[in-house]
Design an enzyme around this catalytic site. Sequence first.
Site, PDB file in Angstrom:
ATOM      1  N   GLU A  53     -43.589  24.017   5.363  1.00 30.22           N
ATOM      2  CA  GLU A  53     -43.824  24.946   6.476  1.00 30.22           C
ATOM      3  C   GLU A  53     -42.790  24.733   7.585  1.00 30.22           C
ATOM      4  O   GLU A  53     -42.282  25.686   8.182  1.00 30.22           O
ATOM      5  CB  GLU A  53     -45.230  24.731   7.066  1.00 30.22           C
ATOM      6  CG  GLU A  53     -46.365  25.028   6.105  1.00 30.22           C
ATOM      7  CD  GLU A  53     -46.784  23.803   5.279  1.00 30.22           C
ATOM      8  OE1 GLU A  53     -45.890  23.028   4.877  1.00 30.22           O
ATOM      9  OE2 GLU A  53     -47.975  23.646   5.030  1.00 30.22           O
ATOM     10  N   ALA A 155     -39.542  16.931 -30.630  1.00 31.24           N
ATOM     11  CA  ALA A 155     -38.892  17.975 -31.427  1.00 31.24           C
ATOM     12  C   ALA A 155     -39.155  17.643 -32.886  1.00 31.24           C
ATOM     13  O   ALA A 155     -38.958  16.500 -33.314  1.00 31.24           O
ATOM     14  CB  ALA A 155     -37.390  17.976 -31.151  1.00 31.24           C
ATOM     15  N   THR A 269     -45.159   5.931 -32.359  1.00 36.12           N
ATOM     16  CA  THR A 269     -46.127   4.852 -32.089  1.00 36.12           C
ATOM     17  C   THR A 269     -46.633   4.944 -30.656  1.00 36.12           C
ATOM     18  O   THR A 269     -47.845   4.848 -30.403  1.00 36.12           O
ATOM     19  CB  THR A 269     -45.462   3.465 -32.310  1.00 36.12           C
ATOM     20  OG1 THR A 269     -44.823   3.473 -33.589  1.00 36.12           O
ATOM     21  CG2 THR A 269     -46.481   2.362 -32.243  1.00 36.12           C
ATOM     22  N   GLY A 272     -48.872   7.890 -30.250  1.00 31.42           N
ATOM     23  CA  GLY A 272     -50.196   7.588 -30.802  1.00 31.42           C
ATOM     24  C   GLY A 272     -51.044   6.793 -29.812  1.00 31.42           C
ATOM     25  O   GLY A 272     -52.223   7.080 -29.622  1.00 31.42           O
TER      26      GLY A 272
END
Length: 333
Positions: A53, A155, A269, A272
């Site tokens: 602001e 990916a 890993t 997970g």
Amino acid sequence: MTPEDAMALAIAESERVRGTTSPNPPVGCVILDERGNAVGFGGTQPIGGAHAEVMALKEAGTKAQGGTAVVTLEPCSHYGRTPPCTEALIEAGIKHVIHALSDPNPRAAGGADLLRQAGITVDSGLSADLVSNGPLRAWLHYARTGRPHVTWKYAASLDGRIAAQDGTSQWISSEISRKQVHELRTKLDAIIVGTNTVRKDDPALTARDADGMPLPRQPLPVVVGKSDLPDGAKLQHTALHLRTHDPDEVLAELAGRGVVDVLLEGGPTVAGAFLRAGRIDRVLAYVAPVLLGDGPAAVLDAGVSTITDAVRLTVEDVTMSGPDLRISAVPQI
Ligand code: AOF
Ligand code: ZN
């Protein structure tokens, strides 16, 4: 200009500063003059600096008199590292404040009431979903839980594999997708990989442009895991190495360093471990139209042994990234 159009510009302002404000939220603000013309734009400055602001009011100058402030978050009411935005808005002669979201931080909240007491009209909720699912999403999560927001990015091939059987993996996704990831890295506070990934890929985890030059803002590289990094690894002297396998320990350490928005880049890993702990807040998958047939999966040991344990997601966005599919999904709760 309509309030919706002004809010879209305020959101663009917040996107511009995203990745530079943590642990403060990247807020955006637009000042409209009495006739509804945009006369000031601002985004939150790095920690200790001016709020959105104040930046927008500075640009508007005297044109703010009698005007409207359109802002992505409720203006703060408190003396924190900076004086309250409510005071700055009142002093500038603003007559109307439109904000998307209320401030969940109890120290800063209450700005809307203060503004109303000063005779200013205050409207809340405009484009709230766009803001809460967009630029303020990670910070809202952090404000609610005390933990950084985690996006797991990977990916993979269309059959969900991140490398071929012999471990070769360059490059499964397209150049366009890899470029997008580098741009994303500059918008985040930290990138996490495991020690296995350091051993296998020796990543630098820097954000680079198409010519390989470093982009101006770099996230904190973080390596998790108990083993030492190999001598000469690119991350050996640049990364924060957290010798633990517990995602909550990692996130607590990062929260303590003012990290709000984290990109988890693997490998399987670590992904997970975070999935098992319920600490993945968003999945960003680049799926390339290629089949590998064999080779490691994107995630190992996600704690799913039977179909009723499956981690179900809701897809919130699917776009093409060159030849690849880019899928953004959030876990169902
Ligand atoms: C606003 N505009 O642009 C931002 C706000 O320590 P401080 O003084 O910088 O205050 C930080 C708190 O202010 C932060 O936790 C959040 O509640 C609010 N952020 N408020 O009016 C802004 N970034
Ligand atoms: Zn403020």
